[in-house]
Design a protein around this motif. Structure first.
Motif, PDB file in Angstrom:
ATOM      1  N   ALA A 179       0.246  -9.918 -11.287  1.00 19.60           N
ATOM      2  CA  ALA A 179       0.920  -9.294 -10.141  1.00 19.60           C
ATOM      3  C   ALA A 179       1.261 -10.318  -9.062  1.00 19.60           C
ATOM      4  O   ALA A 179       2.244 -10.175  -8.339  1.00 19.60           O
ATOM      5  N   MET A 180       0.451 -11.384  -8.986  1.00 18.72           N
ATOM      6  CA  MET A 180       0.674 -12.385  -7.946  1.00 18.72           C
ATOM      7  C   MET A 180       1.706 -13.444  -8.327  1.00 18.72           C
ATOM      8  O   MET A 180       2.082 -14.270  -7.506  1.00 18.72           O
TER       9      MET A 180
ATOM     10  N   GLY B 207      -5.847   3.261  -3.445  1.00 19.69           N
ATOM     11  CA  GLY B 207      -4.794   3.770  -4.314  1.00 19.69           C
ATOM     12  C   GLY B 207      -5.016   3.447  -5.778  1.00 19.69           C
ATOM     13  O   GLY B 207      -6.164   3.328  -6.232  1.00 19.69           O
ATOM     14  N   CYS B 208      -3.916   3.239  -6.488  1.00 21.39           N
ATOM     15  CA  CYS B 208      -3.977   3.145  -7.963  1.00 21.39           C
ATOM     16  C   CYS B 208      -4.598   1.848  -8.481  1.00 21.39           C
ATOM     17  O   CYS B 208      -5.030   1.778  -9.628  1.00 21.39           O
ATOM     18  N   GLY B 209      -4.640   0.808  -7.647  1.00 23.54           N
ATOM     19  CA  GLY B 209      -5.195  -0.472  -8.109  1.00 23.54           C
ATOM     20  C   GLY B 209      -4.198  -1.259  -8.948  1.00 23.54           C
ATOM     21  O   GLY B 209      -3.136  -0.759  -9.315  1.00 23.54           O
ATOM     22  N   ILE B 210      -4.559  -2.501  -9.216  1.00 19.76           N
ATOM     23  CA  ILE B 210      -3.679  -3.404  -9.971  1.00 19.76           C
ATOM     24  C   ILE B 210      -4.394  -3.802 -11.268  1.00 19.76           C
ATOM     25  O   ILE B 210      -5.486  -4.369 -11.213  1.00 19.76           O
TER      26      ILE B 210
ATOM     27  N   CYS C  58       0.847  -1.207   0.000  1.00 22.06           N
ATOM     28  CA  CYS C  58       0.000   0.000   0.000  1.00 22.06           C
ATOM     29  C   CYS C  58       0.879   1.252   0.000  1.00 22.06           C
ATOM     30  O   CYS C  58       0.602   2.222  -0.706  1.00 22.06           O
ATOM     31  N   ILE C  59       1.942   1.210   0.796  1.00 20.38           N
ATOM     32  CA  ILE C  59       2.806   2.382   0.934  1.00 20.38           C
ATOM     33  C   ILE C  59       3.587   2.658  -0.357  1.00 20.38           C
ATOM     34  O   ILE C  59       3.633   3.782  -0.837  1.00 20.38           O
ATOM     35  N   VAL C  60       4.175   1.602  -0.920  1.00 24.74           N
ATOM     36  CA  VAL C  60       5.068   1.834  -2.070  1.00 24.74           C
ATOM     37  C   VAL C  60       4.373   1.776  -3.427  1.00 24.74           C
ATOM     38  O   VAL C  60       4.806   2.433  -4.367  1.00 24.74           O
TER      39      VAL C  60
ATOM     40  N   THR D 210       7.295  -7.769 -10.508  1.00 22.84           N
ATOM     41  CA  THR D 210       7.283  -6.474  -9.830  1.00 22.84           C
ATOM     42  C   THR D 210       7.213  -5.358 -10.856  1.00 22.84           C
ATOM     43  O   THR D 210       7.751  -5.496 -11.955  1.00 22.84           O
ATOM     44  N   THR D 211       6.529  -4.278 -10.496  1.00 22.26           N
ATOM     45  CA  THR D 211       6.529  -3.113 -11.380  1.00 22.26           C
ATOM     46  C   THR D 211       7.571  -2.093 -10.919  1.00 22.26           C
ATOM     47  O   THR D 211       7.677  -1.018 -11.478  1.00 22.26           O
ATOM     48  N   SER D 212       8.312  -2.442  -9.872  1.00 23.83           N
ATOM     49  CA  SER D 212       9.368  -1.542  -9.385  1.00 23.83           C
ATOM     50  C   SER D 212      10.722  -2.237  -9.362  1.00 23.83           C
ATOM     51  O   SER D 212      11.345  -2.358  -8.296  1.00 23.83           O
ATOM     52  N   PRO D 213      11.221  -2.701 -10.508  1.00 23.61           N
ATOM     53  CA  PRO D 213      12.489  -3.437 -10.503  1.00 23.61           C
ATOM     54  C   PRO D 213      13.684  -2.564 -10.144  1.00 23.61           C
ATOM     55  O   PRO D 213      14.724  -3.068  -9.730  1.00 23.61           O
ATOM     56  N   GLU D 214      13.505  -1.242 -10.264  1.00 23.37           N
ATOM     57  CA  GLU D 214      14.618  -0.322  -9.981  1.00 23.37           C
ATOM     58  C   GLU D 214      14.878  -0.179  -8.483  1.00 23.37           C
ATOM     59  O   GLU D 214      15.931   0.262  -8.071  1.00 23.37           O
ATOM     60  N   THR D 215      13.907  -0.569  -7.669  1.00 23.68           N
ATOM     61  CA  THR D 215      14.106  -0.468  -6.216  1.00 23.68           C
ATOM     62  C   THR D 215      14.556  -1.832  -5.683  1.00 23.68           C
ATOM     63  O   THR D 215      14.842  -2.743  -6.457  1.00 23.68           O
TER      64      THR D 215
END
Ligand SMILES: Nc1ncnc2c1ncn2[C@@H]1O[C@H](COP(=O)(O)OP(=O)(O)O)[C@@H](O)[C@H]1O
Ligand SMILES: [Mg+2]
Length: 150
Positions: free
Chosen positions: A95-96, A86-89, A54-56, A101-106
């Protein structure tokens, strides 16, 4: 469905420092079921992953609300629902998948949902793009009488 024998609901802003708070609230609530250390660690890990998401992911550029509802169902089952607006999936199934991941840079590993799935008995994810995501998890806590060695 079995009777709900206790419940609690908290709403917290999606600050990263609130991840630990949510985790502690969940384990404090679950302590009524006399969990083992291992069960406590499982609950902590699952709540931590769901709240971190939720946070990220849900609230990328703002601080929205995270709602966590906990219930004790019957004599031994813990129910946890973590909800954001939030933005939803767009594609929950994708996603499961482990490592998605949609944040591979982190430092995200794409294993959040896998952790929730493996540490809890049931996991359900409902999401709607632009509206938010609801993660529901349940875990049956083995009562002390049923255990042979601990
Ligand atoms: N609450 C959420 N709101 C929006 N997107 C989410 C949420 N939870 C998960 N996601 C999406 O699902 C993906 C997979 O989540 P997860 O398995 O926890 O891996 P990670 O968080 O490491 O990317 C995320 O990368 C993100 O795109
Ligand atoms: Mg995650």
């Amino acid at each position: 469905m079995k009777d709900i024998t206790n419940s609690m609901k908290i709403t917290i802003p999606a600050y990263s420092r609130n991840e630990g708070l949510a985790r502690m609230c969940a384990t404090a609530f679950a302590s009524q079921l006399d969990p083992t250390i291992e069960e406590i660690n499982d609950i902590k890990a699952a709540v931590s992953e769901a709240v971190t998401n939720c946070i990220v992911h849900a609230y990328k550029d703002k601080i929205g609300d995270i709602q966590m509802e906990l219930r004790i169902v019957g004599s031994d089952t813990l129910y946890i629902r973590i909800k954001d607006k939030g933005c939803g999936i767009p594609d929950v199934k994708k996603a499961m998948e482990p490592l998605f991941t949609t944040s591979p840079e982190t430092e995200r590993s794409g294993l959040g949902f896998s952790v929730m799935e493996s540490f809890m008995d049931k996991l359900k994810v409902k999401s709607s793009e632009g509206k938010g995501t609801t993660v529901t998890m349940t875990k049956r806590l083995v009562t002390r009488n049923e255990q042979t060695d601990r």
